[in-house]
Design a protein around this motif. Sequence first.
Motif, PDB file in Angstrom:
ATOM      1  N   GLN A  88       0.830  -1.202   0.000  1.00 32.63           N
ATOM      2  CA  GLN A  88       0.000   0.000   0.000  1.00 32.63           C
ATOM      3  C   GLN A  88       0.866   1.255   0.000  1.00 32.63           C
ATOM      4  OE1 GLN A  88      -2.154  -1.559   3.529  1.00 32.63           O
ATOM      5  NE2 GLN A  88      -3.943  -0.783   2.462  1.00 32.63           N
ATOM      6  N   ASN A  89       0.445   2.235  -0.776  1.00 35.98           N
ATOM      7  CA  ASN A  89       1.156   3.502  -0.803  1.00 35.98           C
ATOM      8  C   ASN A  89       0.796   4.298   0.445  1.00 35.98           C
ATOM      9  OD1 ASN A  89       2.061   6.108  -1.232  1.00 35.98           O
ATOM     10  ND2 ASN A  89       1.716   6.008  -3.440  1.00 35.98           N
ATOM     11  N   VAL A  90       1.745   4.367   1.379  1.00 37.30           N
ATOM     12  CA  VAL A  90       1.455   4.906   2.716  1.00 37.30           C
ATOM     13  C   VAL A  90       0.839   6.306   2.675  1.00 37.30           C
ATOM     14  CG1 VAL A  90       2.501   5.585   4.897  1.00 37.30           C
ATOM     15  CG2 VAL A  90       3.300   3.559   3.720  1.00 37.30           C
ATOM     16  N   HIS A  91       1.339   7.134   1.762  1.00 41.35           N
ATOM     17  CA  HIS A  91       0.886   8.522   1.800  1.00 41.35           C
ATOM     18  C   HIS A  91      -0.330   8.788   0.939  1.00 41.35           C
ATOM     19  CE1 HIS A  91       4.973   8.411   3.348  1.00 41.35           C
ATOM     20  NE2 HIS A  91       4.465   9.210   4.245  1.00 41.35           N
ATOM     21  N   LEU A 118      -3.024   6.703   1.584  1.00 41.70           N
ATOM     22  CA  LEU A 118      -4.072   6.033   2.351  1.00 41.70           C
ATOM     23  C   LEU A 118      -4.951   7.033   3.076  1.00 41.70           C
ATOM     24  CD1 LEU A 118      -2.057   3.127   4.002  1.00 41.70           C
ATOM     25  CD2 LEU A 118      -3.595   2.999   2.061  1.00 41.70           C
ATOM     26  N   LYS A 119      -6.215   6.676   3.298  1.00 37.53           N
ATOM     27  CA  LYS A 119      -7.083   7.470   4.156  1.00 37.53           C
ATOM     28  C   LYS A 119      -6.651   7.212   5.603  1.00 37.53           C
ATOM     29  CE  LYS A 119     -11.111   7.514   1.206  1.00 37.53           C
ATOM     30  NZ  LYS A 119     -10.892   6.314   0.365  1.00 37.53           N
ATOM     31  N   THR A 120      -7.002   8.124   6.481  1.00 42.14           N
ATOM     32  CA  THR A 120      -6.571   7.991   7.877  1.00 42.14           C
ATOM     33  C   THR A 120      -6.910   6.616   8.433  1.00 42.14           C
ATOM     34  OG1 THR A 120      -7.163  10.292   8.050  1.00 42.14           O
ATOM     35  CG2 THR A 120      -6.613   9.167  10.092  1.00 42.14           C
ATOM     36  N   ARG A 121      -8.123   6.161   8.156  1.00 47.95           N
ATOM     37  CA  ARG A 121      -8.562   4.879   8.710  1.00 47.95           C
ATOM     38  C   ARG A 121      -7.690   3.724   8.207  1.00 47.95           C
ATOM     39  NH1 ARG A 121     -13.570   3.619  10.872  1.00 47.95           N
ATOM     40  NH2 ARG A 121     -14.254   5.690  10.305  1.00 47.95           N
ATOM     41  N   GLU A 122      -7.381   3.781   6.899  1.00 45.10           N
ATOM     42  CA  GLU A 122      -6.561   2.716   6.316  1.00 45.10           C
ATOM     43  C   GLU A 122      -5.132   2.771   6.864  1.00 45.10           C
ATOM     44  OE1 GLU A 122      -8.678   2.583   1.910  1.00 45.10           O
ATOM     45  OE2 GLU A 122      -7.179   4.105   2.361  1.00 45.10           O
ATOM     46  N   LEU A 123      -4.651   3.994   7.073  1.00 48.28           N
ATOM     47  CA  LEU A 123      -3.303   4.142   7.620  1.00 48.28           C
ATOM     48  C   LEU A 123      -3.240   3.533   9.017  1.00 48.28           C
ATOM     49  CD1 LEU A 123      -0.469   5.316   7.376  1.00 48.28           C
ATOM     50  CD2 LEU A 123      -1.327   7.458   8.290  1.00 48.28           C
ATOM     51  N   TYR A 124      -4.290   3.774   9.805  1.00 48.98           N
ATOM     52  CA  TYR A 124      -4.305   3.207  11.163  1.00 48.98           C
ATOM     53  C   TYR A 124      -4.375   1.682  11.116  1.00 48.98           C
ATOM     54  CZ  TYR A 124      -4.302   7.469  13.876  1.00 48.98           C
ATOM     55  OH  TYR A 124      -3.909   8.625  14.477  1.00 48.98           O
ATOM     56  N   GLU A 125      -5.119   1.167  10.159  1.00 53.54           N
ATOM     57  CA  GLU A 125      -5.165  -0.293  10.013  1.00 53.54           C
ATOM     58  C   GLU A 125      -3.773  -0.835   9.700  1.00 53.54           C
ATOM     59  OE1 GLU A 125      -7.310  -2.715  10.577  1.00 53.54           O
ATOM     60  OE2 GLU A 125      -8.484  -1.083  11.491  1.00 53.54           O
ATOM     61  N   LEU A 126      -3.079  -0.133   8.801  1.00 53.77           N
ATOM     62  CA  LEU A 126      -1.739  -0.564   8.422  1.00 53.77           C
ATOM     63  C   LEU A 126      -0.794  -0.503   9.619  1.00 53.77           C
ATOM     64  CD1 LEU A 126       0.168  -1.405   6.120  1.00 53.77           C
ATOM     65  CD2 LEU A 126       0.592   1.014   5.696  1.00 53.77           C
ATOM     66  N   ARG A 127      -0.952   0.552  10.422  1.00 52.83           N
ATOM     67  CA  ARG A 127      -0.044   0.715  11.567  1.00 52.83           C
ATOM     68  C   ARG A 127      -0.214  -0.378  12.611  1.00 52.83           C
ATOM     69  NH1 ARG A 127      -0.623   7.136  12.571  1.00 52.83           N
ATOM     70  NH2 ARG A 127       0.798   7.850  10.940  1.00 52.83           N
ATOM     71  N   LYS A 128      -1.411  -0.978  12.652  1.00 56.66           N
ATOM     72  CA  LYS A 128      -1.574  -2.083  13.588  1.00 56.66           C
ATOM     73  C   LYS A 128      -0.641  -3.218  13.244  1.00 56.66           C
ATOM     74  CE  LYS A 128      -6.419  -1.257  14.560  1.00 56.66           C
ATOM     75  NZ  LYS A 128      -7.772  -1.747  14.392  1.00 56.66           N
ATOM     76  N   ARG A 129      -0.230  -3.282  11.979  1.00 59.49           N
ATOM     77  CA  ARG A 129       0.672  -4.345  11.547  1.00 59.49           C
ATOM     78  C   ARG A 129       2.134  -3.928  11.614  1.00 59.49           C
ATOM     79  NH1 ARG A 129      -1.415  -5.196   6.001  1.00 59.49           N
ATOM     80  NH2 ARG A 129      -3.028  -3.652   6.363  1.00 59.49           N
ATOM     81  N   MET A 130       2.381  -2.673  12.051  1.00 57.00           N
ATOM     82  CA  MET A 130       3.769  -2.234  12.209  1.00 57.00           C
ATOM     83  C   MET A 130       4.007  -1.954  13.686  1.00 57.00           C
ATOM     84  SD  MET A 130       4.247   0.942   9.686  1.00 57.00           S
ATOM     85  CE  MET A 130       3.314   1.232   8.250  1.00 57.00           C
TER      86      MET A 130
END
Lengths: 272, 260
Positions: A73-76, A78-90
């Motif tokens: 996923q292109n980090v920048h 992403l919508k805020t919600r998607e970014l937070y979902e991604l961060r759960k995996r980091m």
Amino acid sequence: MANSASPEDNIVSISNLSFSRGPRKIFDAVSLEIQRGKVTAIMGPSGTGKTTLLKLIGGQLAPDRGQIHVDGQNVHRLKTRELYELRKRMGMLFQSGALLTDMSVYDNVAFPMREHTHLPESMIRTLVLMKLHAVGLRGARHLMPNELSGGMARRVALARAIALDPLMIMYDEPFTGQDPISKGALVHLIKSLNTTLGLTSIIVSHDVQETAAIADYIYVLSGGKIIGQGTPQELQQSDSEWVQQFMHGDADGPVHFHYSAPDYLDDLLASK
Amino acid sequence: MFQFLQNLGKTTRSSFAKLGRASFFLSHTLTGISDVVPRPNLLIKQVYSVGVLSFLIITISGLFVGMVLGLQGFNILSDFGAEESLGVMVAASLVRELGPVVSALLFAGRAGSALTAEIGLMKATEQLSGMEMMAVDPIKRIISPRFLAGFLSMPLLAALFSAIGIMGGHVVGVGMLGVDDGAFWAQMQASIDFQEDIMNGILKSVVFGFVVSWIALFEGYDAIPTSEGVSRATTRTVVNSAFSVLALDFILTALMFGDI
Ligand SMILES: Nc1ncnc2c1ncn2[C@@H]1O[C@H](COP(=O)(O)OP(=O)(O)OP(=O)(O)O)[C@@H](O)[C@H]1O
Ligand SMILES: [Mg+2]
């Protein structure tokens, strides 16, 4: 080269990244790849932007140019919600630890679990104790962050970073401030998280020895560019002066110890 | 002169930029309130630290303000032989003005400054960005419960202030200066109007609670993350809250009671 794997094997891929702080260019068209399931180290002199790079990968800073893809996923973008979902995996281990000061060690490690899961307290207790045990601080669970030493705080932060069993962990200087015994234990821990859980690890560190011992691949950053890359063995044998200076810690060489400044003598003699 | 205009322009622009950030911050905070509702513990903890810990200062100040009102009111009213109206005078001044205004000023000094310093320090020690990296939105998790707590506590604190103040006025007027006890209460009950006085007073304190909490939390969140930045932000909270409360009090009073 070790990094010519197919794109799906890269959990992070950075292309053409440029980033400035005011007039200062921190990154100038940097491209790099982090392979899934491997330990990748980012090394470089203090102030080159290693922490900044981790913050860019985590989406806390936005690049001026270029793209960062994490897990496809292109980090920048992403919508805020998607970014937070991604961060759960980091997971991220901050250089300063960044523990929540109004909670005990136990609650700090439990924090991400309580926020993101509906696990019963008994289960959380088991998990927290396991994570704390892994960093050797099970007995310190009742302490508050201000009662910890710097090295202990960082280990608690590490326990918290692995609390949710992320796909990828970014360690910002995990070895700094650790005694030789804890250092050895941390090296072992990072390696075993990597092999047993299949985690991808990104390590930012100055400790050449420890890092070379666990890293599968190393990038050396300096002056906004990648000045060297390869496996630890390749770098040890590299004929680049820059890399040699860094791997051996010489003060003299192409990499400057000083933040860019006017000539020393001129500066001393100049009246303001 | 040119320099002056240039500075003026710069200041204006940065004020507008700050106002923009503050509005965005507020809307983000308000949307976060829906996440606080299912987690009452977060709120209770904040109501305790924001509201309950302000009890003492509000109680003591209310008592003294009421006692002074009793003394001053008696002096003036007795010139007209109207000492029996002391109860009305004390109650009306407290419920309409001094209760909401003074308790909001005290609240800004006691709880607002503490909120700014707390949030500012959390920012300086990377706790807020640490939370972001754990995929927890710091505005929803940290700011919204504090905002709601401030907003809910303010009317209660103002009511407490007024109630204690009336007792203070009673102690001085009836206890020490010999105003008739029955007349003190009866006149008060007859003249204080529920809608006109009490509801308007509550409305004022609701507005003040909203504004002071907003200012305090925003200043902390927007602080420059250094010791000096946090200390400046704390000062700004107290100063800006005081200005806003007093200016809004004038506007609200004009709308509620004035025929301007
Ligand atoms: N908030 C900021 N505002 C302006 N400049 C900053 C800020 N944070 C960092 N910098 C600048 O960015 C550059 C890179 O900082 P960064 O923290 O990424 O370095 P680093 O490689 O992690 O160093 P170290 O090894 O000492 O931790 C530094 O030169 C610093 O001056
Ligand atoms: Mg750093």
